[in-house]
Scaffold this motif. Structure first.
Motif, PDB file in Angstrom:
ATOM      1  N   VAL A   1      -8.288  31.791  28.249  1.00  0.00           N
ATOM      2  CA  VAL A   1      -9.360  32.379  29.052  1.00  0.00           C
ATOM      3  C   VAL A   1      -9.072  33.878  29.174  1.00  0.00           C
ATOM      4  CG1 VAL A   1      -9.889  30.298  30.374  1.00  0.00           C
ATOM      5  CG2 VAL A   1      -8.226  31.902  31.259  1.00  0.00           C
ATOM      6  N   ASN A   2     -10.112  34.660  29.137  1.00  0.00           N
ATOM      7  CA  ASN A   2      -9.975  36.105  29.336  1.00  0.00           C
ATOM      8  C   ASN A   2     -10.341  36.394  30.788  1.00  0.00           C
ATOM      9  OD1 ASN A   2     -10.024  38.881  29.353  1.00  0.00           O
ATOM     10  ND2 ASN A   2     -11.552  39.095  27.735  1.00  0.00           N
TER      11      ASN A   2
ATOM     12  N   TYR B   1      -3.502  26.758  34.565  1.00  0.00           N
ATOM     13  CA  TYR B   1      -4.489  27.836  34.524  1.00  0.00           C
ATOM     14  C   TYR B   1      -3.811  29.196  34.336  1.00  0.00           C
ATOM     15  CZ  TYR B   1      -8.787  30.373  34.989  1.00  0.00           C
ATOM     16  OH  TYR B   1      -9.853  31.181  34.703  1.00  0.00           O
ATOM     17  N   ALA B   2      -2.687  29.404  35.014  1.00  0.00           N
ATOM     18  CA  ALA B   2      -1.939  30.659  34.820  1.00  0.00           C
ATOM     19  C   ALA B   2      -1.502  30.788  33.364  1.00  0.00           C
ATOM     20  CB  ALA B   2      -0.725  30.693  35.746  1.00  0.00           C
ATOM     21  N   PHE B   3      -1.107  29.674  32.778  1.00  0.00           N
ATOM     22  CA  PHE B   3      -0.735  29.642  31.361  1.00  0.00           C
ATOM     23  C   PHE B   3      -1.935  29.987  30.480  1.00  0.00           C
ATOM     24  CE2 PHE B   3      -1.071  26.840  27.611  1.00  0.00           C
ATOM     25  CZ  PHE B   3      -0.054  27.356  26.829  1.00  0.00           C
ATOM     26  N   MET B   4      -3.088  29.380  30.763  1.00  0.00           N
ATOM     27  CA  MET B   4      -4.293  29.639  29.975  1.00  0.00           C
ATOM     28  C   MET B   4      -4.675  31.116  30.026  1.00  0.00           C
ATOM     29  SD  MET B   4      -6.552  26.293  31.046  1.00  0.00           S
ATOM     30  CE  MET B   4      -8.002  26.729  30.077  1.00  0.00           C
TER      31      MET B   4
ATOM     32  N   LEU C   1     -10.046  40.125  20.151  1.00  0.00           N
ATOM     33  CA  LEU C   1      -8.914  39.521  19.447  1.00  0.00           C
ATOM     34  C   LEU C   1      -9.111  38.051  19.100  1.00  0.00           C
ATOM     35  CD1 LEU C   1      -5.996  41.080  21.540  1.00  0.00           C
ATOM     36  CD2 LEU C   1      -6.859  41.827  19.312  1.00  0.00           C
ATOM     37  N   VAL C   2     -10.320  37.555  19.223  1.00  0.00           N
ATOM     38  CA  VAL C   2     -10.613  36.155  18.935  1.00  0.00           C
ATOM     39  C   VAL C   2     -10.353  35.869  17.459  1.00  0.00           C
ATOM     40  CG1 VAL C   2     -12.451  34.432  18.856  1.00  0.00           C
ATOM     41  CG2 VAL C   2     -12.319  36.032  20.772  1.00  0.00           C
ATOM     42  N   ARG C   3      -9.658  34.766  17.203  1.00  0.00           N
ATOM     43  CA  ARG C   3      -9.388  34.351  15.829  1.00  0.00           C
ATOM     44  C   ARG C   3     -10.227  33.120  15.521  1.00  0.00           C
ATOM     45  NH1 ARG C   3      -3.424  32.623  13.848  1.00  0.00           N
ATOM     46  NH2 ARG C   3      -4.135  30.492  14.191  1.00  0.00           N
ATOM     47  N   PRO C   4     -11.151  33.204  14.568  1.00  0.00           N
ATOM     48  CA  PRO C   4     -12.000  32.055  14.258  1.00  0.00           C
ATOM     49  C   PRO C   4     -11.213  30.956  13.527  1.00  0.00           C
ATOM     50  CG  PRO C   4     -12.427  33.830  12.710  1.00  0.00           C
ATOM     51  CD  PRO C   4     -11.466  34.373  13.733  1.00  0.00           C
TER      52      PRO C   4
ATOM     53  N   GLY D   1     -12.324  24.720  22.189  1.00  0.00           N
ATOM     54  CA  GLY D   1     -13.022  24.820  20.907  1.00  0.00           C
ATOM     55  C   GLY D   1     -12.466  25.904  20.013  1.00  0.00           C
ATOM     56  N   GLY D   2     -11.200  26.286  20.249  1.00  0.00           N
ATOM     57  CA  GLY D   2     -10.555  27.297  19.413  1.00  0.00           C
ATOM     58  C   GLY D   2     -10.919  28.726  19.759  1.00  0.00           C
ATOM     59  N   THR D   3     -11.793  28.900  20.756  1.00  0.00           N
ATOM     60  CA  THR D   3     -12.269  30.236  21.112  1.00  0.00           C
ATOM     61  C   THR D   3     -12.035  30.502  22.592  1.00  0.00           C
ATOM     62  OG1 THR D   3     -14.004  30.047  19.443  1.00  0.00           O
ATOM     63  CG2 THR D   3     -14.282  31.763  21.102  1.00  0.00           C
ATOM     64  N   PRO D   4     -11.424  31.633  22.933  1.00  0.00           N
ATOM     65  CA  PRO D   4     -11.171  31.929  24.348  1.00  0.00           C
ATOM     66  C   PRO D   4     -12.449  31.948  25.186  1.00  0.00           C
ATOM     67  CG  PRO D   4      -9.976  33.464  22.934  1.00  0.00           C
ATOM     68  CD  PRO D   4     -10.897  32.681  22.036  1.00  0.00           C
ATOM     69  N   ILE D   5     -12.332  31.427  26.393  1.00  0.00           N
ATOM     70  CA  ILE D   5     -13.425  31.508  27.364  1.00  0.00           C
ATOM     71  C   ILE D   5     -13.456  32.935  27.898  1.00  0.00           C
ATOM     72  CG2 ILE D   5     -14.211  30.723  29.638  1.00  0.00           C
ATOM     73  CD1 ILE D   5     -12.705  28.033  28.962  1.00  0.00           C
ATOM     74  N   GLN D   6     -14.613  33.579  27.809  1.00  0.00           N
ATOM     75  CA  GLN D   6     -14.743  34.975  28.232  1.00  0.00           C
ATOM     76  C   GLN D   6     -15.364  35.036  29.631  1.00  0.00           C
ATOM     77  OE1 GLN D   6     -13.437  37.420  26.419  1.00  0.00           O
ATOM     78  NE2 GLN D   6     -12.929  36.054  24.708  1.00  0.00           N
ATOM     79  N   ASN D   7     -14.527  35.188  30.630  1.00  0.00           N
ATOM     80  CA  ASN D   7     -15.033  35.300  31.995  1.00  0.00           C
ATOM     81  C   ASN D   7     -15.441  36.737  32.301  1.00  0.00           C
ATOM     82  OD1 ASN D   7     -14.815  32.562  32.718  1.00  0.00           O
ATOM     83  ND2 ASN D   7     -12.620  32.789  33.044  1.00  0.00           N
TER      84      ASN D   7
END
Length: 195
Positions: free
Chosen positions: A172-173, A163-166, A188-191, A121-127
């Motif tokens: 993903v953070n 996943y390593a790439f992501m 650093l999320v870019r909307p 969705g254009g936004t990093p998953i924050q783990n």
């Protein structure tokens, strides 16, 4: 006490990569392709092996310009197989050429950057992992992206590679919450990438 992610605490080049590159959201189509290719070359090897050869790879593969690499064939493969500065694996080298052509197709359709970032969705998953043993090797999402890329003809892009790439490109953070980079990367999320 705050400390960096355990996997990075070995050599200076690894620490620098962790502190400046890993997990930082990457939105450039060409740079995303480069990182996915390098993760494919890593298959069966350690990331630090690739990291130490990254500049050699960039030189050997025309600055990772997929529009140049897409036009290569057997002659270029033979030259690359003689290059001691890179991983000399015929299958991975040939796959890079194939993957450049797939990149061109996706880039023309909607942009390789948007194609990948739309998965989150254009936004990093924050783990919020507190230890390395909580971090998965792959996820349902990386498995789905892997399947979709393979369907389009992309090679060396299994769920673990994806996943390593992501992680590397900040989709993903996965910096541990005890790592100072976790919160720094989170900011650093870019909307506006999704949709």
């Amino acid at each position: 006490m705050s400390e960096i992610c355990g996997w990075a605490a070995s050599e200076a080049i690894y620490i620098h990569y962790h502190d400046t590159d890993w997990g930082v959201p990457e939105y450039n189509s060409r740079a995303l392709w480069e990182k996915l290719i390098l993760d494919g070359f890593q298959a069966g090897l350690s990331w630090i092996t690739i990291l130490k050869k990254r500049e050699n790879f960039r030189e050997a593969f025309a600055g990772f310009d997929p529009n140049i690499v897409a036009g290569w064939g057997e002659a270029e493969i033979e030259v690359l197989l003689q290059n001691k500065g890179i991983i000399r694996h015929r299958g991975k080298i040939a796959a890079t050429i194939t993957n450049a052509r797939v990149w061109q197709s996706i880039e023309q359709e909607k942009g390789f950057d948007r194609y990948l970032w739309d998965y989150v969705g254009g936004t990093p998953i924050q783990n919020v992992y507190t230890s390395l043993d909580q971090v998965p090797a792959f996820t349902d999402l990386s498995t789905q992206i892997s399947k979709d890329l393979k369907k389009r003809g992309f090679k060396f892009c299994g769920p673990t590679i994806v996943y390593a790439f992501m992680q590397a490109v900040g989709m993903v953070n996965d910096h541990l919450v005890t790592c100072p980079r976790h919160d720094a990367v989170k900011k650093l999320v870019r909307p506006g990438m999704g949709g």
